[in-house]
Design a protein around this motif. Structure first.
Motif, mmCIF file in Angstrom:
data_model
loop_
_atom_site.group_PDB
_atom_site.id
_atom_site.type_symbol
_atom_site.label_atom_id
_atom_site.label_comp_id
_atom_site.label_asym_id
_atom_site.label_seq_id
_atom_site.Cartn_x
_atom_site.Cartn_y
_atom_site.Cartn_z
ATOM 1 N N ARG A 67 0.832 -1.207 0.000
ATOM 2 C CA ARG A 67 0.000 0.000 0.000
ATOM 3 C C ARG A 67 0.864 1.252 0.000
ATOM 4 N NH1 ARG A 67 -5.194 0.170 3.550
ATOM 5 N NH2 ARG A 67 -6.335 1.602 2.245
ATOM 6 N N GLU A 68 0.420 2.234 -0.765
ATOM 7 C CA GLU A 68 1.104 3.531 -0.769
ATOM 8 C C GLU A 68 0.363 4.542 0.097
ATOM 9 O OE1 GLU A 68 3.959 3.837 -2.025
ATOM 10 O OE2 GLU A 68 4.006 1.906 -3.041
ATOM 11 N N GLU A 69 -0.803 4.159 0.606
ATOM 12 C CA GLU A 69 -1.635 5.122 1.338
ATOM 13 C C GLU A 69 -1.183 5.336 2.771
ATOM 14 O OE1 GLU A 69 -5.990 4.768 -0.739
ATOM 15 O OE2 GLU A 69 -5.455 3.308 0.799
ATOM 16 N N GLY A 70 -0.750 4.300 3.445
ATOM 17 C CA GLY A 70 -0.389 4.479 4.843
ATOM 18 C C GLY A 70 -0.103 3.160 5.534
ATOM 19 N N HIS A 71 0.259 3.254 6.797
ATOM 20 C CA HIS A 71 0.546 2.073 7.603
ATOM 21 C C HIS A 71 -0.742 1.293 7.857
ATOM 22 C CE1 HIS A 71 4.398 3.915 8.157
ATOM 23 N NE2 HIS A 71 3.903 4.936 8.814
ATOM 24 N N ILE A 72 -0.623 -0.030 7.939
ATOM 25 C CA ILE A 72 -1.779 -0.879 8.174
ATOM 26 C C ILE A 72 -1.967 -1.054 9.680
ATOM 27 C CG2 ILE A 72 -2.884 -3.071 7.624
ATOM 28 C CD1 ILE A 72 -2.181 -1.317 5.200
ATOM 29 N N TYR A 73 -3.147 -0.671 10.167
ATOM 30 C CA TYR A 73 -3.432 -0.746 11.594
ATOM 31 C C TYR A 73 -4.497 -1.772 11.950
ATOM 32 C CZ TYR A 73 -0.644 3.315 12.957
ATOM 33 O OH TYR A 73 0.399 4.165 13.219
ATOM 34 N N SER A 74 -5.310 -2.204 10.992
ATOM 35 C CA SER A 74 -6.391 -3.114 11.329
ATOM 36 C C SER A 74 -6.756 -3.988 10.140
ATOM 37 C CB SER A 74 -7.634 -2.331 11.797
ATOM 38 O OG SER A 74 -7.992 -1.327 10.852
ATOM 39 N N LEU A 75 -7.184 -5.214 10.455
ATOM 40 C CA LEU A 75 -7.604 -6.194 9.459
ATOM 41 C C LEU A 75 -8.843 -6.927 9.972
ATOM 42 C CD1 LEU A 75 -4.224 -7.998 8.633
ATOM 43 C CD2 LEU A 75 -5.423 -6.422 7.124
ATOM 44 N N ALA A 76 -9.687 -7.359 9.051
ATOM 45 C CA ALA A 76 -10.803 -8.241 9.389
ATOM 46 C C ALA A 76 -11.098 -9.098 8.173
ATOM 47 C CB ALA A 76 -12.038 -7.448 9.800
ATOM 48 N N ALA A 77 -11.231 -10.401 8.385
ATOM 49 C CA ALA A 77 -11.527 -11.337 7.306
ATOM 50 C C ALA A 77 -12.911 -11.919 7.527
ATOM 51 C CB ALA A 77 -10.486 -12.452 7.254
ATOM 52 N N ALA A 78 -13.684 -11.996 6.448
ATOM 53 C CA ALA A 78 -15.031 -12.559 6.513
ATOM 54 C C ALA A 78 -15.295 -13.313 5.214
ATOM 55 C CB ALA A 78 -16.078 -11.462 6.718
ATOM 56 N N THR A 128 -9.202 -3.928 5.158
ATOM 57 C CA THR A 128 -7.950 -3.368 5.658
ATOM 58 C C THR A 128 -8.140 -1.900 6.019
ATOM 59 O OG1 THR A 128 -7.205 -2.794 3.418
ATOM 60 C CG2 THR A 128 -6.566 -4.956 4.271
ATOM 61 N N GLY A 129 -7.689 -1.530 7.211
ATOM 62 C CA GLY A 129 -7.764 -0.144 7.658
ATOM 63 C C GLY A 129 -6.383 0.407 7.900
ATOM 64 N N SER A 130 -6.184 1.681 7.618
ATOM 65 C CA SER A 130 -4.852 2.286 7.746
ATOM 66 C C SER A 130 -4.973 3.687 8.317
ATOM 67 C CB SER A 130 -4.163 2.332 6.379
ATOM 68 O OG SER A 130 -4.783 3.304 5.555
ATOM 69 N N ASP A 131 -3.828 4.393 8.321
ATOM 70 C CA ASP A 131 -3.857 5.768 8.808
ATOM 71 C C ASP A 131 -4.250 6.753 7.704
ATOM 72 O OD1 ASP A 131 -1.550 5.557 7.354
ATOM 73 O OD2 ASP A 131 -0.190 6.121 8.964
ATOM 74 N N SER A 132 -4.742 6.238 6.596
ATOM 75 C CA SER A 132 -5.381 7.095 5.595
ATOM 76 C C SER A 132 -6.874 7.142 5.930
ATOM 77 C CB SER A 132 -5.177 6.526 4.190
ATOM 78 O OG SER A 132 -5.966 5.362 4.011
ATOM 79 N N LYS A 133 -7.667 7.752 5.109
ATOM 80 C CA LYS A 133 -9.104 7.820 5.350
ATOM 81 C C LYS A 133 -9.851 6.633 4.748
ATOM 82 C CE LYS A 133 -9.184 12.879 5.397
ATOM 83 N NZ LYS A 133 -9.762 14.107 4.781
ATOM 84 N N ASN A 134 -9.121 5.724 4.135
ATOM 85 C CA ASN A 134 -9.770 4.670 3.359
ATOM 86 C C ASN A 134 -9.758 3.323 4.060
ATOM 87 O OD1 ASN A 134 -10.079 6.525 1.200
ATOM 88 N ND2 ASN A 134 -7.993 6.097 0.522
ATOM 89 N N ILE A 135 -10.840 2.588 3.864
ATOM 90 C CA ILE A 135 -10.933 1.184 4.246
ATOM 91 C C ILE A 135 -11.104 0.411 2.951
ATOM 92 C CG2 ILE A 135 -12.235 -0.555 5.520
ATOM 93 C CD1 ILE A 135 -13.235 1.940 7.228
ATOM 94 N N ARG A 136 -10.160 -0.467 2.678
ATOM 95 C CA ARG A 136 -10.182 -1.220 1.426
ATOM 96 C C ARG A 136 -10.780 -2.603 1.645
ATOM 97 N NH1 ARG A 136 -8.902 2.004 -3.111
ATOM 98 N NH2 ARG A 136 -7.583 3.681 -2.329
ATOM 99 N N VAL A 137 -11.462 -3.083 0.615
ATOM 100 C CA VAL A 137 -12.058 -4.422 0.644
ATOM 101 C C VAL A 137 -11.436 -5.228 -0.486
ATOM 102 C CG1 VAL A 137 -14.196 -5.740 0.715
ATOM 103 C CG2 VAL A 137 -14.204 -3.338 1.413
ATOM 104 N N TRP A 138 -10.973 -6.436 -0.143
ATOM 105 C CA TRP A 138 -10.270 -7.286 -1.092
ATOM 106 C C TRP A 138 -10.989 -8.609 -1.253
ATOM 107 C CZ3 TRP A 138 -5.997 -5.315 -3.523
ATOM 108 C CH2 TRP A 138 -5.506 -4.116 -3.004
ATOM 109 N N LYS A 139 -10.977 -9.104 -2.486
ATOM 110 C CA LYS A 139 -11.579 -10.402 -2.788
ATOM 111 C C LYS A 139 -10.648 -11.140 -3.748
ATOM 112 C CE LYS A 139 -15.932 -12.503 -4.285
ATOM 113 N NZ LYS A 139 -17.322 -12.220 -4.748
ATOM 114 N N ALA A 140 -10.259 -12.344 -3.360
ATOM 115 C CA ALA A 140 -9.319 -13.133 -4.160
ATOM 116 C C ALA A 140 -8.041 -12.340 -4.433
ATOM 117 C CB ALA A 140 -9.963 -13.581 -5.473
ATOM 118 N N GLN A 141 -7.567 -11.638 -3.408
ATOM 119 C CA GLN A 141 -6.333 -10.862 -3.476
ATOM 120 C C GLN A 141 -6.368 -9.742 -4.518
ATOM 121 O OE1 GLN A 141 -5.739 -14.598 -3.551
ATOM 122 N NE2 GLN A 141 -6.128 -14.245 -1.384
#
Length: 407
Positions: A49-60, A66-79
Motif C-alpha cells: 500500500r502507498e496510502e499508509g501504515h496498516i493498523y487493522s484487518l478483518a476477514a469474513a 484493511t484499515g490504515s492511517d489514511s481515510k480509506n478502508i479497502r475491501v479485497w476479494k481473491a487478493q
C-alpha cells in the motif's frame, strides 16, 4: 456528530490497475499436499500500500477488510481490490464484522457502522455513528451524564480519546469498544444504544476481547489484564469486575482467546506472551518467549497461536496437551507487525488443519500466508531454510524453526 459524505463511488468502479495497492504473488507454486516435500508455512503473496501504515484487518469469508492511517478502508476479494469506503476521521484502529454490518473504530473516538448494499455487494454505505446523534442530544440535556475528562467535561456515552479495540459478544448482540480514555463501553447492536461505560483501568485500555459466558478481558498500558462478567438486566447489561489476571510493569498490548475459550493469551511490550487456562480457574499456564520486541497483535486458529511483533516477525505457536511450542517464525515484513486476521483454508484437504493468515504492518503492506498445524519438514535444503524460493524471487517459502527458551 458526523458530516461524512457517502462513500466515494470511484472505489467500486476504478480499475485494479489504478489502485494505490499493488499485488504480488508467488508464481513458484509449492508442492501439493500429497507430495512429501509439501511445505506447511509459505508466503503466498503481498499487497503493498502507498496510502499508509496498516493498523487493522478483518476477514469474513472471501473478503478482507484493511484499515490504515489514511481515510480509506479497502475491501479485497481473491487478493484483488473489490471495493472500499472512506471516513473523514483518518486512522482506522480496529475493524470487526457482525452479520451484514461492519464496525470500525477510529482515532477520533467514534465507532462507525457500515452496511453492504443489497443491490450491489461492492457498495458499502455508512448507516450510523456511535454514539448516535439522537442519544448524544438526549444525553447532553442532563448534567449527571457528564464526567470530568482531561481537558473538559465529556458525556459518558462518548469516548474522548482514540478507540483502540472492538469486539463483538458471542451472540453478536453487544459491541464492546475500548479506548485510550481508560474505559470500555457496551453498545446494543440492534439499536446502537450505549448501555454502559466502565472505568476499567488506570491508564489507556489497549486491547479487549469478549468470550463465551459473558466474560470480557481488558488489557491496559497500566500493565494489568482484568476480567469482567456480564449480567443481563432486562434489555440492558451490567458488567462486574471479576479478577485481575496479571499486574506488571510492562504495558499489555494484545489479547486473544481461542475458539473453545479454554486459553486466554496476553502479549506485552516486553515481547512476552502469557497465557491462562480457563479449565483451571484461569490459573497462569505459562510464558512464551519468542520475540525480541513488543508483541503488537495476537490471533488464534485451531490449535495455533500467532503473535506479531515490533521485531517484524510472526511466531506460529502450536498448543499440545502438555505444552506450547513454536513451529516456525514468519519473516517477510520490513516493519512492525501491527495486526493479524485468520480464515480457514478452503483448499485444505480432508482432515487437514490449514489456515490463511493475513498480517498487516507499518511497512504499508499486507502479507498473505498459508499456515498449517503440520510441523515444518526437517530435511529442507539450506536455501529453503533461509526462506528463499527456488527462483530467488524473495518470497519466504518456509520460516526457520524456533527453539523456545525459558518457557
Amino acid at each position: 456528530m458526523d458530516t461524512e459524505a457517502d462513500p466515494d463511488p470511484s472505489f467500486s468502479t476504478s480499475p485494479f490497475a489504478r489502485s494505490p495497492w499493488s499485488a504480488h504473488f508467488n508464481t513458484d507454486l509449492p508442492p501439493t499436499p500429497e507430495d512429501n516435500s509439501f511445505l506447511p508455512n509459505i508466503l503466498m503473496g503481498s499487497l503493498v500500500r502507498e496510502e499508509g501504515h496498516i493498523y487493522s484487518l478483518a476477514a469474513a469469508g472471501d473478503l478482507l477488510y484493511t484499515g490504515s492511517d489514511s481515510k480509506n478502508i479497502r475491501v479485497w476479494k481473491a487478493q484483488k481490490e473489490f471495493s472500499g469506503f472512506k471516513s473523514n476521521s483518518g486512522l482506522v484502529k480496529s475493524i470487526v464484522i457482525g452479520g451484514q454490518k461492519i464496525f470500525t473504530g477510529h482515532q477520533d473516538g467514534k465507532v462507525r457502522v457500515w452496511k453492504v448494499s443489497t443491490k450491489d455487494p461492492s457498495v458499502h454505505k455508512r448507516v450510523g455513528t456511535l454514539p448516535t446523534l439522537g442519544d448524544y442530544i438526549k444525553c447532553s440535556m442532563k448534567p449527571r451524564n457528564y464526567m470530568e475528562g482531561r481537558r473538559r467535561r465529556n458525556l459518558w456515552i462518548k469516548h474522548f480519546d482514540a478507540i483502540s479495540s472492538l469486539s463483538l459478544s458471542e451472540d453478536q448482540n453487544f459491541l464492546y469498544s475500548a479506548s485510550w480514555d481508560k474505559t470500555f463501553k457496551v453498545w446494543r447492536v440492534s439499536d446502537s444504544k450505549c448501555l454502559e461505560s466502565i472505568q476499567a483501568h488506570d491508564d489507556a485500555v489497549n486491547t479487549l476481547v469478549s468470550s463465551i459466558d459473558g466474560l470480557v478481558f481488558t488489557g491496559s498500558a497500566d500493565g494489568s489484564v482484568k476480567v469482567w462478567r456480564r449480567e443481563l438486566q432486562g434489555k440492558g447489561t451490567k458488567h462486574f469486575f471479576s479478577q485481575t489476571l496479571v499486574k506488571q510493569e510492562c504495558a499489555i498490548t494484545a489479547l486473544a482467546v481461542n475458539d473453545e475459550a479454554t486459553f486466554i493469551y496476553c502479549g506485552s511490550s516486553d515481547g512476552v506472551v502469557n497465557f491462562w487456562e480457563r479449565e483451571k480457574s484461569l490459573s497462569h499456564g505459562g510464558t512464551l518467549r519468542g520475540h525480541k520486541l513488543a508483541v503488537l497483535c495476537l490471533a488464534t486458529a485451531g490449535r495455533l497461536l500467532l503473535s506479531g511483533s515490533a521485531d517484524m516477525g510472526i511466531c506460529v505457536w502450536q498448543r499440545t496437551a502438555a505444552e506450547h511450542s513454536c513451529l516456525s517464525v514468519l519473516t517477510a515484513h520490513t516493519g512492525p507487525v501491527k495486526c493479524l486476521a485468520v480464515e480457514k483454508d478452503s483448499e485444505a484437504g480432508e482432515g487437514e488443519r490449514r489456515w490463511i493468515v493475513y498480517s498487516g504492518s507499518l511497512d504499508k503492506s499486507v502479507k498473505i500466508w498459508r499456515v498449517s498445524e503440520q510441523p515444518p519438514a526437517v530435511d529442507q535444503s539450506p536455501r529453503q531454510q533461509l526462506g528463499e524460493s527456488p527462483s530467488g524471487s524473495g518470497f519466504f517459502v518456509n520460516a526457520p524453526s524456533f527453539v523456545i527458551r525459558g518457557q
